[in-house]
Design a protein around this motif. Sequence first.
Motif, PDB file in Angstrom:
ATOM      1  N   PHE A  28     -45.929 -14.946   6.555  1.00  0.00           N
ATOM      2  CA  PHE A  28     -44.795 -15.811   6.870  1.00  0.00           C
ATOM      3  C   PHE A  28     -44.864 -17.146   6.140  1.00  0.00           C
ATOM      4  CE2 PHE A  28     -41.364 -17.310   9.494  1.00  0.00           C
ATOM      5  CZ  PHE A  28     -41.648 -18.644   9.755  1.00  0.00           C
ATOM      6  N   ARG A  29     -46.056 -17.747   6.094  1.00  0.00           N
ATOM      7  CA  ARG A  29     -46.143 -19.139   5.631  1.00  0.00           C
ATOM      8  C   ARG A  29     -45.799 -19.293   4.155  1.00  0.00           C
ATOM      9  NH1 ARG A  29     -51.333 -17.225   5.621  1.00  0.00           N
ATOM     10  NH2 ARG A  29     -52.548 -17.580   3.715  1.00  0.00           N
ATOM     11  N   ILE A  30     -45.776 -18.227   3.385  1.00  0.00           N
ATOM     12  CA  ILE A  30     -45.535 -18.379   1.947  1.00  0.00           C
ATOM     13  C   ILE A  30     -44.124 -17.984   1.551  1.00  0.00           C
ATOM     14  CG2 ILE A  30     -47.970 -17.951   1.446  1.00  0.00           C
ATOM     15  CD1 ILE A  30     -47.148 -15.200   0.350  1.00  0.00           C
ATOM     16  N   ASP A  31     -43.326 -17.587   2.512  1.00  0.00           N
ATOM     17  CA  ASP A  31     -41.992 -17.085   2.167  1.00  0.00           C
ATOM     18  C   ASP A  31     -40.875 -18.009   2.629  1.00  0.00           C
ATOM     19  OD1 ASP A  31     -43.355 -13.943   2.562  1.00  0.00           O
ATOM     20  OD2 ASP A  31     -42.179 -14.471   0.791  1.00  0.00           O
ATOM     21  N   THR A  32     -39.831 -18.063   1.826  1.00  0.00           N
ATOM     22  CA  THR A  32     -38.614 -18.757   2.219  1.00  0.00           C
ATOM     23  C   THR A  32     -37.926 -17.975   3.329  1.00  0.00           C
ATOM     24  OG1 THR A  32     -38.260 -19.769   0.054  1.00  0.00           O
ATOM     25  CG2 THR A  32     -36.320 -19.467   1.437  1.00  0.00           C
ATOM     26  N   MET A  33     -37.452 -18.692   4.313  1.00  0.00           N
ATOM     27  CA  MET A  33     -36.724 -18.082   5.417  1.00  0.00           C
ATOM     28  C   MET A  33     -35.288 -18.616   5.412  1.00  0.00           C
ATOM     29  SD  MET A  33     -38.872 -16.061   6.794  1.00  0.00           S
ATOM     30  CE  MET A  33     -37.871 -15.589   8.203  1.00  0.00           C
ATOM     31  N   ASN A  34     -34.376 -17.741   5.720  1.00  0.00           N
ATOM     32  CA  ASN A  34     -32.952 -18.077   5.658  1.00  0.00           C
ATOM     33  C   ASN A  34     -32.252 -17.726   6.967  1.00  0.00           C
ATOM     34  OD1 ASN A  34     -33.098 -18.493   2.655  1.00  0.00           O
ATOM     35  ND2 ASN A  34     -33.473 -16.284   2.707  1.00  0.00           N
ATOM     36  N   TRP A  35     -31.215 -18.471   7.270  1.00  0.00           N
ATOM     37  CA  TRP A  35     -30.270 -18.104   8.322  1.00  0.00           C
ATOM     38  C   TRP A  35     -28.917 -17.849   7.661  1.00  0.00           C
ATOM     39  CZ3 TRP A  35     -31.161 -16.820  13.221  1.00  0.00           C
ATOM     40  CH2 TRP A  35     -32.331 -17.274  13.846  1.00  0.00           C
ATOM     41  N   TYR A  36     -28.359 -16.694   7.947  1.00  0.00           N
ATOM     42  CA  TYR A  36     -27.014 -16.330   7.515  1.00  0.00           C
ATOM     43  C   TYR A  36     -26.147 -16.171   8.759  1.00  0.00           C
ATOM     44  CZ  TYR A  36     -28.358 -15.118   2.694  1.00  0.00           C
ATOM     45  OH  TYR A  36     -28.782 -15.150   1.387  1.00  0.00           O
ATOM     46  N   ARG A  37     -24.851 -16.147   8.534  1.00  0.00           N
ATOM     47  CA  ARG A  37     -23.932 -15.821   9.628  1.00  0.00           C
ATOM     48  C   ARG A  37     -22.775 -14.995   9.083  1.00  0.00           C
ATOM     49  NH1 ARG A  37     -21.339 -21.788  11.008  1.00  0.00           N
ATOM     50  NH2 ARG A  37     -20.007 -21.971   9.145  1.00  0.00           N
ATOM     51  N   GLN A  38     -22.205 -14.231   9.985  1.00  0.00           N
ATOM     52  CA  GLN A  38     -21.038 -13.427   9.633  1.00  0.00           C
ATOM     53  C   GLN A  38     -20.024 -13.497  10.759  1.00  0.00           C
ATOM     54  OE1 GLN A  38     -21.869  -9.362   8.489  1.00  0.00           O
ATOM     55  NE2 GLN A  38     -19.931  -9.229   7.371  1.00  0.00           N
ATOM     56  N   ALA A  39     -18.894 -14.086  10.443  1.00  0.00           N
ATOM     57  CA  ALA A  39     -17.798 -14.179  11.402  1.00  0.00           C
ATOM     58  C   ALA A  39     -16.932 -12.925  11.279  1.00  0.00           C
ATOM     59  CB  ALA A  39     -16.972 -15.424  11.129  1.00  0.00           C
ATOM     60  N   PRO A  40     -16.189 -12.592  12.324  1.00  0.00           N
ATOM     61  CA  PRO A  40     -15.337 -11.401  12.279  1.00  0.00           C
ATOM     62  C   PRO A  40     -14.389 -11.429  11.086  1.00  0.00           C
ATOM     63  CG  PRO A  40     -15.450 -12.242  14.504  1.00  0.00           C
ATOM     64  CD  PRO A  40     -16.131 -13.256  13.643  1.00  0.00           C
ATOM     65  N   GLY A  41     -14.390 -10.372  10.304  1.00  0.00           N
ATOM     66  CA  GLY A  41     -13.490 -10.269   9.181  1.00  0.00           C
ATOM     67  C   GLY A  41     -13.887 -11.061   7.961  1.00  0.00           C
ATOM     68  N   LYS A  42     -15.068 -11.662   7.997  1.00  0.00           N
ATOM     69  CA  LYS A  42     -15.516 -12.479   6.872  1.00  0.00           C
ATOM     70  C   LYS A  42     -16.830 -11.955   6.307  1.00  0.00           C
ATOM     71  CE  LYS A  42     -13.204 -16.764   8.201  1.00  0.00           C
ATOM     72  NZ  LYS A  42     -13.377 -18.234   8.399  1.00  0.00           N
TER      73      LYS A  42
END
Length: 118
Positions: A28-42
């Motif tokens: 874990f400590r060496i990797d980039t972590m991301n948050w994504y989101r997906q809204a309905p229809g997008k």
Amino acid sequence: VQLQASGGGLVQAGGSLRLSCAASGFIFRIDTMNWYRQAPGKQRELVAAITADVATNYADSAKGRFTISRDNAKNTVYLQMNSLKPEDTAVYYCNTRIGPPSNRRNYWGQGTLVTVSS
């Protein structure tokens, strides 16, 4: 590799939520972590990212309201979301990419639903 997201829920506009993503099965400590989101229809969109060196990057829509952080001792990445707006309503996914630069593979958590009421 497993990513387990939690912390979503229903909140009124102007409120706050903190999302968590517990990771396992990789360094874990060496990797980039991301948050994504997906809204309905997008399409799914990148919300925030944090590198191993704790450099952060935010979508314009998240700047000034969201904060991404990580706790390497707990193998967990967080997304603190303040001043939430109805347009923040989406399923939020944590993500990482692992592998050699020429062949990185995406890994996704199961998603956690954030609903912001007006």
